[in-house]
Design a protein around this motif. Sequence first.
Motif, PDB file in Angstrom:
ATOM      1  N   ASN A  40      18.419  14.161  63.444  1.00  0.00           N
ATOM      2  CA  ASN A  40      19.206  13.194  64.224  1.00  0.00           C
ATOM      3  C   ASN A  40      18.936  11.745  63.819  1.00  0.00           C
ATOM      4  O   ASN A  40      19.125  10.837  64.635  1.00  0.00           O
ATOM      5  N   PHE A  42      16.115  10.173  63.393  1.00  0.00           N
ATOM      6  CA  PHE A  42      15.004   9.506  64.066  1.00  0.00           C
ATOM      7  C   PHE A  42      13.752   9.611  63.203  1.00  0.00           C
ATOM      8  O   PHE A  42      12.694  10.032  63.650  1.00  0.00           O
ATOM      9  N   TYR A  44      11.024  10.694  60.251  1.00  0.00           N
ATOM     10  CA  TYR A  44      10.478  11.931  59.692  1.00  0.00           C
ATOM     11  C   TYR A  44       9.388  12.496  60.595  1.00  0.00           C
ATOM     12  O   TYR A  44       8.660  11.746  61.238  1.00  0.00           O
ATOM     13  N   MET A  45       9.245  13.803  60.579  1.00  0.00           N
ATOM     14  CA  MET A  45       8.032  14.391  61.146  1.00  0.00           C
ATOM     15  C   MET A  45       6.991  14.444  60.045  1.00  0.00           C
ATOM     16  O   MET A  45       7.312  14.772  58.893  1.00  0.00           O
ATOM     17  N   LEU A  46       5.757  14.089  60.382  1.00  0.00           N
ATOM     18  CA  LEU A  46       4.681  14.168  59.400  1.00  0.00           C
ATOM     19  C   LEU A  46       4.260  15.624  59.260  1.00  0.00           C
ATOM     20  O   LEU A  46       3.970  16.290  60.256  1.00  0.00           O
ATOM     21  N   GLY A  71       8.485  13.599  71.756  1.00  0.00           N
ATOM     22  CA  GLY A  71       9.110  13.444  70.436  1.00  0.00           C
ATOM     23  C   GLY A  71       8.434  14.329  69.402  1.00  0.00           C
ATOM     24  O   GLY A  71       8.098  13.917  68.306  1.00  0.00           O
ATOM     25  N   ALA A  73       9.566  16.661  67.519  1.00  0.00           N
ATOM     26  CA  ALA A  73      10.399  17.092  66.368  1.00  0.00           C
ATOM     27  C   ALA A  73      10.251  18.603  66.178  1.00  0.00           C
ATOM     28  O   ALA A  73      10.464  19.355  67.124  1.00  0.00           O
ATOM     29  N   ASN A  91       8.339  18.038  74.045  1.00  0.00           N
ATOM     30  CA  ASN A  91       9.539  17.271  74.416  1.00  0.00           C
ATOM     31  C   ASN A  91      10.226  16.703  73.177  1.00  0.00           C
ATOM     32  O   ASN A  91       9.569  16.227  72.250  1.00  0.00           O
ATOM     33  N   ASP A  92      11.541  16.729  73.178  1.00  0.00           N
ATOM     34  CA  ASP A  92      12.319  16.028  72.161  1.00  0.00           C
ATOM     35  C   ASP A  92      13.726  15.845  72.706  1.00  0.00           C
ATOM     36  O   ASP A  92      14.165  16.613  73.571  1.00  0.00           O
ATOM     37  N   LEU A  93      14.410  14.829  72.194  1.00  0.00           N
ATOM     38  CA  LEU A  93      15.778  14.659  72.689  1.00  0.00           C
ATOM     39  C   LEU A  93      16.777  15.500  71.922  1.00  0.00           C
ATOM     40  O   LEU A  93      17.934  15.605  72.323  1.00  0.00           O
ATOM     41  N   HIS A  97      15.839  20.501  67.053  1.00  0.00           N
ATOM     42  CA  HIS A  97      14.420  20.445  66.671  1.00  0.00           C
ATOM     43  C   HIS A  97      13.612  21.444  67.497  1.00  0.00           C
ATOM     44  O   HIS A  97      12.756  22.160  66.978  1.00  0.00           O
ATOM     45  N   PHE A 120      12.800  10.658  76.627  1.00  0.00           N
ATOM     46  CA  PHE A 120      11.683  10.123  77.404  1.00  0.00           C
ATOM     47  C   PHE A 120      11.855   8.603  77.457  1.00  0.00           C
ATOM     48  O   PHE A 120      12.135   7.986  76.428  1.00  0.00           O
ATOM     49  N   SER A 137       3.575  10.111  69.249  1.00  0.00           N
ATOM     50  CA  SER A 137       3.327   9.718  67.857  1.00  0.00           C
ATOM     51  C   SER A 137       4.661   9.508  67.150  1.00  0.00           C
ATOM     52  O   SER A 137       5.494  10.422  67.099  1.00  0.00           O
ATOM     53  N   GLY A 138       4.839   8.311  66.627  1.00  0.00           N
ATOM     54  CA  GLY A 138       6.050   8.006  65.858  1.00  0.00           C
ATOM     55  C   GLY A 138       7.317   8.146  66.662  1.00  0.00           C
ATOM     56  O   GLY A 138       8.340   8.575  66.121  1.00  0.00           O
TER      57      GLY A 138
HETATM   58  C1  LIG Z   1       9.754  10.195  63.714  1.00  0.00           C
HETATM   59  S1  LIG Z   1       9.920  11.740  64.570  1.00  0.00           S
HETATM   60  C2  LIG Z   1       8.212  11.969  65.017  1.00  0.00           C
HETATM   61  C3  LIG Z   1       7.827  13.419  65.064  1.00  0.00           C
HETATM   62  C4  LIG Z   1       6.365  13.704  65.349  1.00  0.00           C
HETATM   63  N1  LIG Z   1       5.958  13.217  66.649  1.00  0.00           N
HETATM   64  C5  LIG Z   1       5.468  13.150  64.272  1.00  0.00           C
HETATM   65  O1  LIG Z   1       4.717  12.231  64.562  1.00  0.00           O
HETATM   66  O2  LIG Z   1       5.489  13.631  63.167  1.00  0.00           O
HETATM   67  C6  LIG Z   1      10.630  11.219  66.115  1.00  0.00           C
HETATM   68  C7  LIG Z   1      11.081  12.364  66.998  1.00  0.00           C
HETATM   69  O3  LIG Z   1      11.208  11.869  68.334  1.00  0.00           O
HETATM   70  C8  LIG Z   1      12.441  12.254  68.897  1.00  0.00           C
HETATM   71  N2  LIG Z   1      12.785  11.168  69.821  1.00  0.00           N
HETATM   72  C9  LIG Z   1      13.180   9.907  69.530  1.00  0.00           C
HETATM   73  N3  LIG Z   1      13.278   9.169  70.649  1.00  0.00           N
HETATM   74  C10 LIG Z   1      12.929   9.993  71.674  1.00  0.00           C
HETATM   75  C11 LIG Z   1      12.819   9.808  73.083  1.00  0.00           C
HETATM   76  N4  LIG Z   1      13.058   8.621  73.672  1.00  0.00           N
HETATM   77  N5  LIG Z   1      12.453  10.874  73.838  1.00  0.00           N
HETATM   78  C12 LIG Z   1      12.187  12.085  73.272  1.00  0.00           C
HETATM   79  N6  LIG Z   1      12.258  12.299  71.937  1.00  0.00           N
HETATM   80  C13 LIG Z   1      12.620  11.272  71.155  1.00  0.00           C
HETATM   81  C14 LIG Z   1      13.396  12.436  67.744  1.00  0.00           C
HETATM   82  O4  LIG Z   1      14.406  13.349  68.059  1.00  0.00           O
HETATM   83  C15 LIG Z   1      12.440  12.940  66.641  1.00  0.00           C
HETATM   84  O5  LIG Z   1      12.371  14.326  66.647  1.00  0.00           O
END
Ligand SMILES: C[S@@+](CC[C@H](N)C(=O)[O-])C[C@H]1O[C@@H](n2cnc3c(N)ncnc32)[C@H](O)[C@@H]1O
Length: 266
Positions: A40, A42, A44-46, A71, A73, A91-93, A97, A120, A137-138
């Motif tokens: 989507n 947003f 990358y996932m690490l 978030g 992912a 949790n994720d939007l 994912h 969130f 995270s991220g």
């Molecule tokens: C950059 S990825 C980070 C994934 C993982 N936490 C990591 O650190 O590798 C961001 C993820 O957060 C989700 N996301 C972005 N904004 C969000 C929100 N406000 N609430 C829940 N999920 C969110 C996106 O859909 C995406 O899967």
Amino acid sequence: MENIQIKLPIFKETSLKEPAKRESTLHSLSINYALIPTLNKFGYMLEKPDVISEEFIEYATLTGGTVLDIGTAYGATTISALKKGAYVIANDLDERHLAILQEKTPFELRERLFICKGKFPSAVDIQSSSLTAVLASGVLHYLEGKELKEAFLKVYDILKPGGKFFFFTSTPYIKFFEGFFDTYLKRKAEKAEWPGLIDNSWVYAPNHTNILPKLINLLDMDVTTQLFKESGFLIEKINYVSMEGYPLEFHSNGKEYIGVVAQKPL
Ligand SMILES: C[S@@+](CC[C@H](N)C(=O)[O-])C[C@H]1O[C@@H](n2cnc3c(N)ncnc32)[C@H](O)[C@@H]1O
């Protein structure tokens, strides 16, 4: 397992499309870890959880309580925590994912996995004082100032007294946005409340329009510290984190990320 109330959305079956293959995620030949693109835009996932996520995994396992991964992912961190015995709300939007995360979770661990789809903080409803740890995270740097403050207050609310918030975020030093750095410095000199807020990220990162949202709120040390203090947390530690081992567009001077562990007072 304690009785935690979360309002779970009806989870539709989606096609379990796999994230892009590893080869297409590597943006440099000299790196150790892959970045898995989100579906989507947003980021990358690490592939390998960052240092703060690693601490969250250890802590989540120790406490025995329920923890939340905001978030998540495709759930690299969530699955690692489940494997070590934790009870995790993922949790994720984006439900695509979460569908992949569910599919990838070994069957015997699924009874400790709780799926929570929604943005969130606004679309996530979790009982006050019910969790022992929360990880973001991220993810929270995709929120503008008011929502970001609400997110911190919500994390504070849902943690038990003594519970911990593990936080990892990009800073204005990240190489992706080096073209924005002068604007950041100017705003900093003017004492702007959100000096790292970018509402047109594609201008600064034209090669990444397919993977980044337009709004990114890069957080520096002052802003991050203030967010934690204003929300009532006691900061246990706060440090810059280098993204060594990841692709070069993340690098700068070792200050490209900030990692925090903070506690809700007893
Ligand atoms: C950059 S990825 C980070 C994934 C993982 N936490 C990591 O650190 O590798 C961001 C993820 O957060 C989700 N996301 C972005 N904004 C969000 C929100 N406000 N609430 C829940 N999920 C969110 C996106 O859909 C995406 O899967």
